[in-house]
Motif scaffolding. Structure first.
Motif, short mmCIF file in Angstrom:
data_model
loop_
_atom_site.label_atom_id
_atom_site.label_comp_id
_atom_site.label_asym_id
_atom_site.label_seq_id
_atom_site.Cartn_x
_atom_site.Cartn_y
_atom_site.Cartn_z
N MET A 1 -35.11 42.86 -16.48
CA MET A 1 -34.29 42.40 -17.60
C MET A 1 -32.82 42.65 -17.29
SD MET A 1 -36.23 41.16 -20.02
CE MET A 1 -35.06 41.19 -21.37
N ALA A 2 -31.99 41.69 -17.67
CA ALA A 2 -30.57 41.86 -17.49
C ALA A 2 -30.04 42.86 -18.52
CB ALA A 2 -29.85 40.52 -17.65
N ALA A 3 -29.03 43.62 -18.11
CA ALA A 3 -28.45 44.60 -19.02
C ALA A 3 -27.93 43.90 -20.27
CB ALA A 3 -27.33 45.36 -18.32
N GLY A 4 -28.18 44.49 -21.41
CA GLY A 4 -27.68 43.92 -22.66
C GLY A 4 -28.54 42.81 -23.23
N SER A 5 -29.72 42.57 -22.70
CA SER A 5 -30.59 41.52 -23.22
C SER A 5 -31.03 41.85 -24.63
CB SER A 5 -31.83 41.35 -22.33
OG SER A 5 -31.45 40.91 -21.04
N THR A 6 -31.23 40.80 -25.42
CA THR A 6 -31.70 40.99 -26.79
C THR A 6 -32.92 40.12 -27.05
OG1 THR A 6 -30.23 39.26 -27.65
CG2 THR A 6 -29.38 41.53 -27.63
N GLY A 7 -33.63 40.46 -28.10
CA GLY A 7 -34.79 39.68 -28.50
C GLY A 7 -35.01 39.81 -29.99
N ARG A 8 -36.01 39.09 -30.50
CA ARG A 8 -36.31 39.12 -31.92
C ARG A 8 -37.36 40.19 -32.24
NH1 ARG A 8 -38.49 33.52 -33.67
NH2 ARG A 8 -39.91 34.05 -31.96
N ALA A 9 -37.29 40.69 -33.46
CA ALA A 9 -38.32 41.60 -33.96
C ALA A 9 -38.38 41.47 -35.47
CB ALA A 9 -38.01 43.04 -33.56
N VAL A 10 -39.58 41.65 -36.01
CA VAL A 10 -39.75 41.70 -37.46
C VAL A 10 -39.80 43.18 -37.85
CG1 VAL A 10 -41.27 41.18 -39.39
CG2 VAL A 10 -40.99 39.51 -37.54
N GLU B 1 -32.33 40.87 -34.67
CA GLU B 1 -32.10 40.82 -33.22
C GLU B 1 -31.96 42.25 -32.73
OE1 GLU B 1 -28.37 39.37 -30.81
OE2 GLU B 1 -29.66 37.62 -31.23
N VAL B 2 -32.71 42.60 -31.70
CA VAL B 2 -32.70 43.97 -31.20
C VAL B 2 -32.41 43.97 -29.70
CG1 VAL B 2 -34.31 44.84 -32.94
CG2 VAL B 2 -35.20 43.92 -30.79
N GLU B 3 -31.87 45.05 -29.24
CA GLU B 3 -31.64 45.20 -27.81
C GLU B 3 -32.96 45.48 -27.11
OE1 GLU B 3 -29.17 48.06 -24.67
OE2 GLU B 3 -28.83 48.21 -26.84
N VAL B 4 -33.18 44.82 -25.99
CA VAL B 4 -34.38 45.04 -25.19
C VAL B 4 -34.08 46.14 -24.19
CG1 VAL B 4 -36.09 44.02 -23.67
CG2 VAL B 4 -35.08 42.64 -25.50
N GLY C 1 -45.77 45.30 -31.95
CA GLY C 1 -45.80 44.01 -31.28
C GLY C 1 -45.31 42.83 -32.08
N TRP C 2 -44.76 43.04 -33.28
CA TRP C 2 -44.15 41.92 -34.00
C TRP C 2 -42.74 41.73 -33.45
CZ3 TRP C 2 -45.43 42.16 -39.97
CH2 TRP C 2 -46.81 42.15 -40.12
N ALA C 3 -42.68 41.45 -32.17
CA ALA C 3 -41.40 41.38 -31.46
C ALA C 3 -41.60 40.61 -30.16
CB ALA C 3 -40.87 42.78 -31.17
N ASP C 4 -40.50 40.22 -29.56
CA ASP C 4 -40.58 39.55 -28.26
C ASP C 4 -41.02 40.51 -27.16
OD1 ASP C 4 -39.73 37.03 -29.19
OD2 ASP C 4 -37.62 37.65 -29.09
N HIS C 5 -40.61 41.77 -27.28
CA HIS C 5 -40.90 42.76 -26.25
C HIS C 5 -41.39 44.07 -26.86
CE1 HIS C 5 -38.15 40.01 -24.09
NE2 HIS C 5 -38.84 40.37 -23.02
N LEU C 6 -42.07 44.83 -26.01
CA LEU C 6 -42.62 46.11 -26.42
C LEU C 6 -42.56 47.06 -25.23
CD1 LEU C 6 -44.43 47.83 -28.44
CD2 LEU C 6 -46.38 46.75 -27.33
N VAL C 7 -42.14 48.29 -25.45
CA VAL C 7 -42.13 49.31 -24.40
C VAL C 7 -43.18 50.36 -24.74
CG1 VAL C 7 -40.80 51.14 -23.29
CG2 VAL C 7 -39.71 48.95 -23.78
N LEU C 8 -43.98 50.74 -23.75
CA LEU C 8 -44.96 51.81 -23.97
C LEU C 8 -45.26 52.51 -22.66
CD1 LEU C 8 -48.64 50.59 -24.43
CD2 LEU C 8 -46.86 49.20 -23.36
N PRO C 9 -45.77 53.74 -22.72
CA PRO C 9 -46.15 54.44 -21.49
C PRO C 9 -47.23 53.66 -20.74
CG PRO C 9 -46.00 55.99 -23.32
CD PRO C 9 -45.90 54.61 -23.91
N ALA C 10 -47.08 53.59 -19.43
CA ALA C 10 -48.01 52.81 -18.62
C ALA C 10 -49.44 53.33 -18.70
CB ALA C 10 -47.54 52.80 -17.16
#
Length: 339
Positions: free
Chosen positions: A1-10, A22-25, A125-134
């Motif tokens: 991901m490029a620095a400063g990328s954003t995406g949608r989230a509910v 709009e949230v920062e990814v 997961g009501w968002a474009d992206h999700l971060v979690l431990p592998a």
């Protein structure tokens, strides 16, 4: 991901207050993965988060809901194999302590930390992206249907019920409730070689229940002739009085597994009935690692197909409309959001 990328989230900022933001990814940290969400389901507990009726210890506002998700690994953090990028996946939501054997053994009560779960106290997961431990990731076969895979999380919950029921080929099993959980349980039990009877409040789900593997179907108000005839019972309805029906359906020595949470004021089980019927009552809250592994394998081999219970799809921006549809009990069974 490029620095400063954003995406949608509910985001639900407080009960009754939902907005698309709009949230920062954020890039994944050490041991983490960044997932591009493909689909995310809505269940009753999500409606509780929005309505403010979920117990306070199991939600933290503001929160991005969504625990029934599927997606693709888009980036990995330090210490995570780079070959995971591009893989389809699902993931566990409830957090456990590092190397806790209880998460594998299935003893959720022994998880040695405060409750934390994706979509309830952590961003979901009501968002474009999700971060979690592998370490919570479960990889899917190449080319897996991610729309269908969004149903693996609820399937994992009832997979734990199937494991606790301790069934074998030929076991006679009753599944109470022909909602999403009951129908997924029916698929798993049929895959295990059981003779499954679905018990539901009306006839409306009979055809779908048989599609999912039920050999027999009964209306709950007419179920008395079935009392005492089942080796195991899986309850997936969560309405007042249903635990009493479940124990009555089981034969002496049967295992009865309860997954629903009815109102606290419901007049249900009595010690007299439990002891006299000699049934073994067990309960499920969430899905431990062993249940996730069971559900993912069933999905990968074609035994589990959550796509057959999907009735509606909405864009992420229409999450409020999707919640309203479920609240109106308009025949919707499993509703998906698509970022």
């Amino acid at each position: 991901m490029a620095a400063g990328s954003t995406g949608r989230a509910v985001r639900v900022d407080a009960p009754g207050k939902l907005e698309l933001v709009e949230v920062e990814v954020a890039p994944p940290g050490p041991g983490e993965v960044l997932v591009r969400v493909a689909w995310c389901g809505i269940c009753g507990s999500d409606r509780e988060v929005f309505a403010g009726t979920r117990p306070a210890e199991f939600v933290r506002y503001p929160v991005v809901p969504g625990h029934e998700w599927s997606g693709t690994v888009e980036a990995v953090g330090e210490g995570v194999p780079a070959e995971l990028v591009g893989r389809g996946c699902v993931g566990q939501g409830i957090r456990t302590a590092d190397h806790a054997p209880a998460s594998v053994a299935g003893d959720t009560a022994a998880w040695p930390q405060e409750y934390e779960e994706t979509g309830f106290t952590l961003p979901g997961g009501w968002a474009d992206h999700l971060v979690l431990p592998a370490r919570y990731l479960h990889l899917l076969p190449e080319g897996a249907d991610l729309r269908s895979a969004a149903g693996i999380e609820p399937a994992a919950c009832v997979a734990e019920a199937v494991l606790l029921a301790d069934v074998t080929v030929g076991s006679k099993v009753a599944v109470i409730g022909a909602g999403a959980l009951g129908l997924l349980a029916t698929q798993l039990l049929r895959g295990a070689g059981c003779e499954v009877t679905v018990v539901h409040r009306t006839r409306e789900r009979e055809e779908l229940a048989r599609t999912c593997g039920a050999r027999h179907y009964a209306v709950s108000d007419e179920a008395e002739p079935l009392f005492g005839t089942f080796d195991a019972v899986v309850e997936a309805a969560g309405v007042p009085g249903i635990a009493r029906l479940a124990t009555r359906l089981g034969r002496p020595g049967a295992r009865v597994v309860l997954t629903g949470i009815p109102g606290e004021d419901s007049d249900d089980l009595s010690s007299l009935e439990l002891v006299s019927r000699q049934v073994h009552v067990l309960t499920v809250f969430g899905a431990p690692t062993r249940a996730w592994a069971y559900a993912v394998r069933a999905f990968s081999t074609g035994i589990l197909d959550p796509s057959v219970i999907v009735t509606h799809e909405f864009d992420l921006a229409d999450a409020a409309e999707a919640l309203d549809l479920l609240g109106r009990r308009s025949g919707a069974l499993k509703v998906l959001l698509k970022p």
